[in-house]
Each structure stands twice: as structure tokens, then as C-alpha cells.
Design a protein around this motif. Structure first.
Motif, short mmCIF file in Angstrom:
data_model
loop_
_atom_site.label_atom_id
_atom_site.label_comp_id
_atom_site.label_asym_id
_atom_site.label_seq_id
_atom_site.Cartn_x
_atom_site.Cartn_y
_atom_site.Cartn_z
N ALA A 143 57.19 105.78 51.70
CA ALA A 143 57.66 107.13 51.34
C ALA A 143 59.15 107.14 51.09
O ALA A 143 59.64 107.72 50.12
CB ALA A 143 57.30 108.12 52.45
N ASP A 168 48.00 108.59 54.90
CA ASP A 168 48.34 109.12 53.58
C ASP A 168 49.72 109.75 53.65
O ASP A 168 50.14 110.19 54.72
CB ASP A 168 47.30 110.17 53.16
CG ASP A 168 47.34 110.52 51.68
OD1 ASP A 168 48.11 109.88 50.92
OD2 ASP A 168 46.61 111.43 51.27
N GLU A 204 52.34 112.37 51.15
CA GLU A 204 52.64 113.16 49.95
C GLU A 204 54.12 113.50 50.00
O GLU A 204 54.61 113.97 51.03
CB GLU A 204 51.83 114.46 49.94
CG GLU A 204 50.35 114.29 49.73
CD GLU A 204 49.97 114.22 48.27
OE1 GLU A 204 50.59 114.90 47.44
OE2 GLU A 204 49.02 113.47 47.96
N VAL A 227 57.18 115.78 48.60
CA VAL A 227 57.53 117.02 47.91
C VAL A 227 59.00 117.28 48.23
O VAL A 227 59.34 117.59 49.38
CB VAL A 227 56.66 118.21 48.36
CG1 VAL A 227 57.08 119.48 47.63
CG2 VAL A 227 55.18 117.92 48.13
N TYR A 283 55.01 114.50 53.75
CA TYR A 283 53.88 115.05 54.49
C TYR A 283 52.98 113.86 54.80
O TYR A 283 52.38 113.29 53.90
CB TYR A 283 53.15 116.11 53.67
CG TYR A 283 54.02 117.31 53.38
CD1 TYR A 283 53.96 118.44 54.19
CD2 TYR A 283 54.92 117.31 52.32
CE1 TYR A 283 54.76 119.54 53.93
CE2 TYR A 283 55.74 118.40 52.06
CZ TYR A 283 55.65 119.51 52.87
OH TYR A 283 56.46 120.59 52.63
N ASP A 329 42.36 112.75 54.57
CA ASP A 329 43.02 112.83 53.28
C ASP A 329 43.86 114.10 53.22
O ASP A 329 43.59 115.07 53.94
CB ASP A 329 42.00 112.80 52.14
CG ASP A 329 42.64 112.45 50.80
OD1 ASP A 329 43.76 111.90 50.77
OD2 ASP A 329 42.01 112.74 49.77
N GLU A 375 46.44 116.63 50.46
CA GLU A 375 47.00 117.02 49.16
C GLU A 375 47.94 118.18 49.45
O GLU A 375 47.55 119.14 50.13
CB GLU A 375 45.87 117.44 48.22
CG GLU A 375 46.33 117.90 46.87
CD GLU A 375 46.48 116.78 45.86
OE1 GLU A 375 46.95 117.07 44.75
OE2 GLU A 375 46.15 115.62 46.17
N VAL A 376 49.17 118.12 48.96
CA VAL A 376 50.12 119.21 49.15
C VAL A 376 50.39 119.84 47.79
O VAL A 376 50.75 119.16 46.83
CB VAL A 376 51.44 118.70 49.78
CG1 VAL A 376 52.43 119.86 49.93
CG2 VAL A 376 51.16 118.06 51.14
N ALA A 422 49.15 122.77 52.44
CA ALA A 422 48.62 121.42 52.64
C ALA A 422 47.11 121.55 52.77
O ALA A 422 46.61 122.37 53.55
CB ALA A 422 49.22 120.77 53.88
N ASP A 458 41.14 116.63 46.54
CA ASP A 458 42.09 116.75 45.44
C ASP A 458 42.09 118.21 45.04
O ASP A 458 41.04 118.86 45.06
CB ASP A 458 41.67 115.87 44.26
CG ASP A 458 42.82 115.58 43.31
OD1 ASP A 458 43.97 116.00 43.59
OD2 ASP A 458 42.59 114.94 42.28
#
Length: 161
Positions: free
Chosen positions: A15, A41, A43, A45, A50, A83, A85-86, A91, A127
Motif C-alpha cells: 500500500a 486486502d 484499498e 483512497v 483501508y 473482501d 471495496e471502498v 466501505a 465489487d
């Protein structure tokens, strides 16, 4: 085989390295922040990472200073988070045993669950595109959920694989 602690550190390194130009060919450790269990995982942003932690849910990390990442807040799920996704200030997480969780992350110090959308066990992936969450379930296939009102998601359809 990497130990879980090495996997956690690797996720944070990846990251941080993703924010640094030119590190693809010469990755160096700039900073690290260990998570409680297994980071699965991440993400990115803005200046936030995250991180999805298997047994401990969501970790929100400030990476504006890559040498000194700081955890801002966390939200735990009741089971195993698989899993993430943001999208915007939300979130979307799947918990293997408890389905889709939608978390308001507008205040990173105090993430708040908007809804827990239950489904049969084995949700493994999510997703989000527009107002739809697509949830993969290893037992039941694909679930398509309208999340236009995040407090009241509605399943629109399913495809058993």
C-alpha cells in the motif's frame, strides 16, 4: 510459505509503495504498521489505506507520511472478513459467515455500520459499480444487490454457479 505476520507487513508495504513513484522496480521498505491478524486486502483512497483484516475487520490507516502510518479507526465484523471495496465514504465488506456489511467511513476515527445484509454462509468477494453490489458466494454463486439506499439494500437477482 509466508507467516501471517509477514503477509500483514507485505500488504502494508504494498500500500505504501504504491504511493511512491519509481518503486515498482526498486521496492524499499518505507514504513510499516502491523494489523492484529491477517491482512487480506487493501484499498487506497487519497492518503488512506483501508486494510481488511481477516479476524478483525476493517482498519483505516493514514498513510500521508509513508514512513509513519497511523491507524485512525477500525470496525470489526462478527466473523471472517474476506473482501473489501471502498466507494466514496462507504466501505463494502463481505464477512464469510454474515454476508455484506456496509460501513460509513466519513469519520475514519469512528466507522459506523449502516447495515448488515445477511445471506447464506460463504460470501467471499464484493465489487461495487454504481448503485449495485455484486457479491460472490462460494455456495450460491453471484448475488446482485441494489445499494442505492445503503441503509436498506435490496437483492435484485442471483445466478447460481
Amino acid at each position: 510459505m509466508l507467516k501471517p505476520s509477514a503477509i500483514r507487513r507485505l500488504a502494508c508495504f504494498a500500500a505504501i509503495a504504491a504511493l511512491l513513484p519509481g518503486t515498482a522496480t526498486a521496492m524499499i521498505t518505507v514504513g510499516a504498521l502491523d494489523t492484529p491478524t491477517d491482512a487480506l486486502d487493501v484499498e487506497l483512497v487519497g492518503n488512506r489505506a483501508y486494510v481488511l483484516d481477516f479476524y478483525d475487520g476493517l482498519r483505516i490507516i493514514d498513510i500521508s507520511n509513508p514512513a509513519l502510518p497511523v491507524e485512525l479507526g477500525a470496525f470489526d465484523t462478527p466473523g471472517r472478513a474476506l473482501d473489501l471495496e471502498v466507494v466514496g465514504n462507504r466501505a463494502y465488506m463481505v464477512d464469510q459467515w454474515y454476508g455484506l456489511r456496509i460501513i460509513d467511513v466519513s469519520n475514519p476515527a469512528l466507522p459506523v455500520e449502516l447495515v448488515a445484509f445477511g445471506m447464506p454462509p460463504d460470501a467471499v468477494g464484493v465489487d461495487v459499480v454504481s448503485d449495485r453490489a455484486y457479491v460472490a458466494n462460494s455456495q450460491l454463486g453471484l448475488r446482485i444487490i441494489d445499494v442505492s439506499n445503503p441503509a436498506l439494500p435490496v437483492e435484485l437477482g442471483a445466478f447460481d454457479t
